[in-house]
Design a protein around this motif. Structure first.
Motif: not given
Length: 248
Positions: A51-74
């Motif tokens: 999302d965006f705030d007064d500091r710029g782009l805020r990259l987030r990892i959310d609790e429900d975010q999936l692993d990038w690939r199942p083979e690489d989990a976690p």
């Protein structure tokens, strides 16, 4: 006593080809793709949370975010990158296969250049913020070398930076650990026929006679590595990016 720090050269005296202060409210589609190497996985796993705030782009990892690939989990990631090619960054030996058709997009991919990246790293346990350029491989699979501007683990006093050869037998991996400032700070990579220079806050921290002299995408990513833990979202800020294409 140490010597006098070597200062970085001034940037080119012209407007950058890539210039984004992440004022929002949307990510610029002419500069960025908000999926991490989407060809190796599926859109629900490669898509960035931000999302965006007064500091710029805020990259987030959310609790429900999936692993990038199942083979690489976690392993979860939110990433923006300046292009994509189906096959870029064949970085694992465990049978990477194309899972999502991905057209070649060269939004910013110089063969020599300068890039300045201003960030605030994540303070959240288990996270790493990284910025790097990597060969597109759209001309030749050997064109896979990487310039790592920084890899900053949460809470670490040092960052990793340097050259990674990957599948390019013309390069040799050469990484170093360097002090990392707290708070907001700017990293720079300059590469061309004379080699590669990496700097932080205007000071040279790494030199190499090597340089991957073929088209390079820029990637900036927040990772959570390991099991989910602690409060969410986990975050880092991307404040400003400027880049110059100096391809001869």
């Amino acid at each position: 006593m140490g010597g006098v720090p070597e200062t970085l050269p001034e940037p080119p005296a012209r407007q950058p080809d890539l210039d984004d202060d992440f004022a929002g409210p949307r990510l610029r589609e002419d500069l960025w793709i908000d999926h991490y190497l989407p060809h190796w996985t599926t859109p629900d796993r490669s898509g960035a949370r931000y999302d965006f705030d007064d500091r710029g782009l805020r990259l987030r990892i959310d609790e429900d975010q999936l692993d990038w690939r199942p083979e690489d989990a976690p392993l979860r990631v939110s990433n923006v990158q300046t292009g994509n090619h189906q096959g870029t960054h064949r970085h694992r030996p465990d049978g990477l296969v194309v899972r999502t058709a991905s057209p070649t997009r060269l939004l910013w991919a110089p063969s020599a250049g300068r890039v300045d990246v201003t960030v605030t790293a994540s303070p959240d346990a288990g996270c790493m913020l990284a910025a790097w350029t990597v060969g597109t491989e759209h001309h030749d699979p050997r064109d896979s070398g990487e310039i790592c501007l920084f890899e900053i683990d949460a809470g670490a006093a040092v960052a990793r930076c340097g050259i990674k050869a990957h599948h390019d037998d013309r390069l040799t991996t050469d990484m170093s650990e360097v002090p990392v400032p707290s708070g907001r700070h700017t990293w720079t990579a300059i590469w061309g026929p004379a080699g590669t220079v990496i700097g932080c806050e205007g000071v040279v921290v790494k030199r190499s006679a090597q340089a991957p002299l073929y088209p390079q995408f820029l990637l900036i990513d927040l990772w959570e590595i390991g099991p989910r833990s602690g409060p969410y979202p986990k975050t880092a800020h991307l404040h400003h990016v400027r880049g110059w294409d100096l391809t001869p």
